[in-house]
Write an enzyme that holds these catalytic residues in place. Sequence first.
Site, short mmCIF file in Angstrom:
data_model
loop_
_atom_site.label_atom_id
_atom_site.label_comp_id
_atom_site.label_asym_id
_atom_site.label_seq_id
_atom_site.Cartn_x
_atom_site.Cartn_y
_atom_site.Cartn_z
N SER A 152 0.97 -1.26 -0.08
CA SER A 152 -0.05 0.14 0.03
C SER A 152 0.88 1.30 -0.19
O SER A 152 1.92 1.34 0.67
CB SER A 152 -0.89 -0.02 1.23
OG SER A 152 -1.33 1.26 1.32
N TYR A 165 -0.25 -0.72 9.93
CA TYR A 165 -0.71 -1.32 8.50
C TYR A 165 0.30 -0.77 7.65
O TYR A 165 0.95 -1.88 7.00
CB TYR A 165 -1.93 -0.40 7.97
CG TYR A 165 -2.34 -0.86 6.69
CD1 TYR A 165 -3.15 -1.93 6.46
CD2 TYR A 165 -2.32 0.21 5.80
CE1 TYR A 165 -3.73 -1.99 5.15
CE2 TYR A 165 -2.66 0.04 4.40
CZ TYR A 165 -3.52 -1.02 4.16
OH TYR A 165 -3.96 -1.37 3.06
N LYS A 169 2.71 -3.46 5.72
CA LYS A 169 2.78 -3.39 4.07
C LYS A 169 4.21 -3.24 3.65
O LYS A 169 4.48 -3.73 2.59
CB LYS A 169 1.99 -2.46 3.41
CG LYS A 169 0.32 -2.46 3.70
CD LYS A 169 0.10 -3.83 3.07
CE LYS A 169 -1.57 -4.06 2.87
NZ LYS A 169 -1.74 -5.19 2.50
N1 LIG Z 1 -8.30 -0.75 -1.76
C1 LIG Z 1 -7.33 0.14 -1.89
O1 LIG Z 1 -7.24 1.29 -2.12
C2 LIG Z 1 -6.32 -0.54 -1.31
C3 LIG Z 1 -4.97 0.25 -1.07
C4 LIG Z 1 -4.09 -0.36 -0.68
C5 LIG Z 1 -4.09 -1.69 -0.19
N2 LIG Z 1 -4.90 -2.34 -0.28
C6 LIG Z 1 -4.79 -3.89 -0.15
O2 LIG Z 1 -5.53 -4.61 -1.20
C7 LIG Z 1 -6.01 -5.94 -0.26
C8 LIG Z 1 -7.33 -5.97 -0.54
O3 LIG Z 1 -8.13 -5.01 -0.03
P1 LIG Z 1 -9.58 -4.76 -0.37
O4 LIG Z 1 -9.50 -3.04 -0.65
O5 LIG Z 1 -9.99 -5.36 -1.45
O6 LIG Z 1 -10.32 -4.78 1.01
P2 LIG Z 1 -11.61 -5.93 1.25
O7 LIG Z 1 -11.91 -5.72 2.92
O8 LIG Z 1 -12.78 -5.92 0.48
O9 LIG Z 1 -10.89 -7.18 0.86
C9 LIG Z 1 -10.28 -7.79 2.18
C10 LIG Z 1 -10.62 -9.28 2.03
O10 LIG Z 1 -9.85 -10.08 2.84
C11 LIG Z 1 -10.46 -10.86 3.83
N3 LIG Z 1 -9.70 -11.19 5.10
C12 LIG Z 1 -9.52 -10.48 6.11
N4 LIG Z 1 -8.81 -11.08 7.07
C13 LIG Z 1 -8.47 -12.13 6.47
C14 LIG Z 1 -7.83 -13.51 6.99
N5 LIG Z 1 -7.30 -13.53 8.13
N6 LIG Z 1 -7.67 -14.49 6.27
C15 LIG Z 1 -8.24 -14.58 4.79
N7 LIG Z 1 -8.84 -13.34 4.55
C16 LIG Z 1 -9.16 -12.40 5.32
C17 LIG Z 1 -11.88 -10.19 4.08
O11 LIG Z 1 -12.88 -10.86 4.44
C18 LIG Z 1 -12.03 -9.26 2.78
O12 LIG Z 1 -12.79 -10.19 1.77
C19 LIG Z 1 -5.64 -5.75 1.16
O13 LIG Z 1 -4.45 -6.21 1.57
C20 LIG Z 1 -5.53 -4.17 1.40
O14 LIG Z 1 -4.72 -3.71 2.28
C21 LIG Z 1 -6.13 -1.78 -0.67
#
Ligand SMILES: NC(=O)c1ccc[n+]([C@@H]2O[C@H](COP(=O)([O-])OP(=O)(O)OC[C@H]3O[C@@H](n4cnc5c(N)ncnc54)[C@H](O)[C@@H]3O)[C@@H](O)[C@H]2O)c1
Length: 303
Positions: A152, A165, A169
């Site tokens: 991230s 976080y 990351k």
């Molecule tokens: N959306 C963004 O802009 C953004 C930005 C930077 C990083 N990220 C990273 O991208 C990844 C996906 O995030 P997202 O935005 O789709 O969020 P999201 O919450 O929709 O998806 C995350 C998923 O991980 C699952 N999860 C949580 N803990 C878990 C565990 N212990 N074991 C298995 N599954 C688990 C959740 O149930 C959820 O479905 C994450 O790692 C997030 O930190 C997202």
Amino acid sequence: MSITFDGRVAIVTGAGGGLGRAYALELARRGARVVVNDLGSAVDGSGASRQAADMVVEEILEAGGEAVANYDSVATPEGGEAICQTALDAFGTIDVVVNNAGILRDRSFANLTLDELDAVLDVHLRGAFHVSMPAYRVMKEKGYGRFVHAASNAGILGNFGQANYGAAKMGLVGLSNVLAIEGAKYGIRSNVIAPVARTRMTDELLGPFAEYLDPAQVVPMVVYLCSEACEVTHEVFSAGGGAYARFFIGRTEGWFAGPKAVPTVEELAEHLDEIRDTSRFDILGSATEELQKLGALLAGEGG
Ligand SMILES: NC(=O)c1ccc[n+]([C@@H]2O[C@H](COP(=O)([O-])OP(=O)(O)OC[C@H]3O[C@@H](n4cnc5c(N)ncnc54)[C@H](O)[C@@H]3O)[C@@H](O)[C@H]2O)c1
């Protein structure tokens, strides 16, 4: 479609929603057999449900693809083993791992609790180890593998209230770099994605830009990094809102005080601008490369 995954098996963690779901659907559409892992928790990591993973598996099957659900948490070694075992039991191998599962426990550093630190490190950082360690053994044996780790900009660049976080990351960047170096001779490539997309995790954070930040726009970058076509390794990419870019760590040319020189603090301070000058820099491929660079400098300057 020239980039396909026929015969390949992919594990996508946290694939029950958001970005992970989008990666899983496209990998399956391009022929991968996919393990859709999701604990089904809330954004803060609390709770669990099988529904999220089941729905994505159903979507893939309805579209004519192949997928199985796994509901284990990445946050324990047993969970990581079980996720990999699901792939081996259902499809016989592992070619691709997307370490995507994630939670948030945002708190300003002054108020951060150890529970909030542990919960976030356990899912993002240790979680990636728990899944990657058993998967790596399979990949090393077969001489092929692709890792994509979800980092991230909150870690790469920093963001208020996200010390836990951000550190987790950035830890993934360290993991990926070493996997890339150690895995190179076994056909294993490892890269990092820093996505920006509208998901439940970012619902309240993106403001007026949210409507321009479709998770689908991150998918091509991640799917490419998962593919056999991808020989790039040891790199970090930004993807979001239709913009794609590379983050890199550069080492400035800096200042060389001379062989065996021990400058005073004042001398060091005098050269600070030169040390920080980013007009000339290297992107080094390993710690060894930095040592070699230093060696060349010492040999050159020291005669
Ligand atoms: N959306 C963004 O802009 C953004 C930005 C930077 C990083 N990220 C990273 O991208 C990844 C996906 O995030 P997202 O935005 O789709 O969020 P999201 O919450 O929709 O998806 C995350 C998923 O991980 C699952 N999860 C949580 N803990 C878990 C565990 N212990 N074991 C298995 N599954 C688990 C959740 O149930 C959820 O479905 C994450 O790692 C997030 O930190 C997202």
